[in-house]
Design an enzyme around this catalytic site. Structure first.
Site, mmCIF file in Angstrom:
data_model
loop_
_atom_site.group_PDB
_atom_site.id
_atom_site.type_symbol
_atom_site.label_atom_id
_atom_site.label_comp_id
_atom_site.label_asym_id
_atom_site.label_seq_id
_atom_site.Cartn_x
_atom_site.Cartn_y
_atom_site.Cartn_z
ATOM 1 N N SER A 1 0.863 -1.180 0.000
ATOM 2 C CA SER A 1 0.000 0.000 0.000
ATOM 3 C C SER A 1 0.901 1.232 0.000
ATOM 4 C CB SER A 1 -0.889 -0.009 1.249
ATOM 5 O OG SER A 1 -1.691 1.139 1.291
ATOM 6 N N SER B 1 -1.256 2.182 -8.189
ATOM 7 C CA SER B 1 -2.382 2.795 -8.880
ATOM 8 C C SER B 1 -1.926 4.027 -9.678
ATOM 9 C CB SER B 1 -3.455 3.192 -7.863
ATOM 10 O OG SER B 1 -4.685 3.419 -8.498
ATOM 11 N N SER C 1 -2.231 -7.519 -3.706
ATOM 12 C CA SER C 1 -2.064 -8.952 -4.043
ATOM 13 C C SER C 1 -0.785 -9.512 -3.411
ATOM 14 C CB SER C 1 -2.074 -9.165 -5.561
ATOM 15 O OG SER C 1 -1.224 -8.274 -6.258
#
Lengths: 203, 203
Positions: free
Chosen positions: A34, A39, A106
Site C-alpha cells: 500500500s 495505482s 495482491s
C-alpha cells in the site's frame, strides 16, 4: 420456417481483435505494498497507452471493491476470491483485445500464480512495484499505515500481515528511485521490447 | 528524493474512450428462453460491429460459467449472484468504452432490473429475444429441453421454472419470424437511430 436458419456461431476471436487493434493484449499485474504507487503508475501507463491509441483499461479498488467484489470481506478466503475474480475479469479483457492493468496489493505469491495460470504465457506480465516499507509508510496517502499502527486495522500488509515479494517478476519498477514518468517509460520499453505494442515513432 | 513526485492520478475517462472510439458504449442485454437464439444473434451482432470498427465483446455461458462464475450453482441465490456479477463486469466493459453483449436466459425481471440500475440510462439496452417455447423446444440445440422433460434437469426455464418476459424492453427481436441477418439489422438500426454508433455509409 425457421428450420432453414443456419444457427452457426461466427464469434470474433482474440486474434481477430489483436490484428484489428495492431497490438497485443495482456494483463499488466502491478503488485506492491500500500502506498508503493501501483495505482499511480498503472493509471499513468494507461494514459500513455491511450495516447498511443492502444486499447487498455485499469482495474483497481475503486471499480472492483464497490462493484463486482462488494460482497467480499478481508478474510483469507475472501482475499483469495477477490484476486481470483479480478484474474477472471482480466482474462476477459485480454480476450477482448485490450491491455488490462490491475493495481492491487495482491500480497500472496500463490494468488498471483493462480492468475498467471489462467492465461497464456505471453499474457501475464507481473510488475513488482518496489518501494521500502518505511517510504510507503511515510507517504501513507490514505492514512492506512497510521491506523494499522494504532491497531485500528488488523492484518494490514507490511505491518501484521506478510507481503510476499515476487521472486521472478517480468518487471520491477522502483518508485523510490524513479519518477512516475520514468517508471512509465520502463513499462513502455518492456512492452516494445517484447513487441506487444508498436515501436516508438522517431519523433 | 521521492518527496518531489506528484502522485496525482490522470485516469482515462469513459468519455475520453468514447471520443477516441467515435462510438458510444453500452450493455446489449439479450434475454430469452434457451434455444431462442440469444447467443447466435449476439455473436452475429458482435461480428457486424467488429466489421464496422466498433469495439465490442460478448459475455456468455462459455466464458463466464467456466471462469468468473464457476463457483456458482443453480440455486435461486446463485442465479441472482450470477447475473449480478455479469452486470458488474458488463459495467466495467462499458466504462472501458466497449459495447458488451450478454447472452444469458436471465429469466427474472428483478435481476435484469438490478443490472439496469448499475449503469446510466443510455447504457442498458434490453433486447428481448422472443421465440415461442414450442419452437425453442423443437430446436433444442443442446438437448436440454429433452432432459428437462425427462426430469433429468430440474427448474429448467420454460418447463418447471418461469421465464418473466420483459414488459418494456428497448428492443424485441423475433427469431421465429426473422432470419439471423434480419435480427442483426434490427439491432444495428436501433443503435444507429439512438446515435450510439455512426450512421450507415451510403454504399
Amino acid at each position: 420456417m425457421s428450420t432453414n436458419i443456419v444457427w452457426h456461431q461466427t464469434s470474433v476471436t482474440k486474434q481477430d481483435r489483436r490484428e484489428r487493434n495492431s497490438h497485443h493484449s495482456a494483463i499488466l499485474w502491478f503488485t506492491g505494498l500500500s502506498g508503493s504507487g501501483k495505482s499511480t503508475v498503472a493509471n499513468a501507463v494507461s494514459r500513455r497507452l491511450f495516447e498511443l491509441g492502444i486499447q487498455n483499461y485499469v482495474l483497481d479498488g475503486d471499480n472492483i471493491r464497490h462493484g463486482l467484489n462488494k460482497d467480499l470481506g478481508f478474510s483469507a478466503a475472501d482475499r483469495t476470491e477477490n484476486i481470483r475474480r479480478i484474474g477472471e475479469v482480466a482474462k476477459l479483457f485480454v480476450d477482448s483485445g485490450q491491455f488490462v492493468l490491475t493495481a492491487f496489493i495482491s500480497p500472496f505469491a500463490e494468488d498471483r500464480a493462480l492468475v498467471r495460470r489462467l492465461v497464456d504465457e505471453d499474457e501475464f506480465i507481473e510488475i513488482y512495484v518496489s518501494c521500502p516499507l518505511e517510504e510507503c509508510e511515510k507517504r501513507d496517502p490514505k492514512g492506512l499505515y497510521e491506523k494499522a499502527r494504532r491497531g485500528e486495522i488488523r492484518e494490514f500488509t507490511g505491518i501484521d500481515s506478510p507481503y510476499e515479494a515476487p521472486t521472478a517478476p517480468e518487471l520491477t519498477i522502483e518508485t523510490d528511485r524513479y519518477s512516475v514518468e520514468e517508471c512509465v517509460e520502463q513499462v513502455l520499453a518492456y512492452l516494445r521490447e517484447r513487441r506487444m505494442i508498436p515501436a516508438a515513432k522517431a519523433d
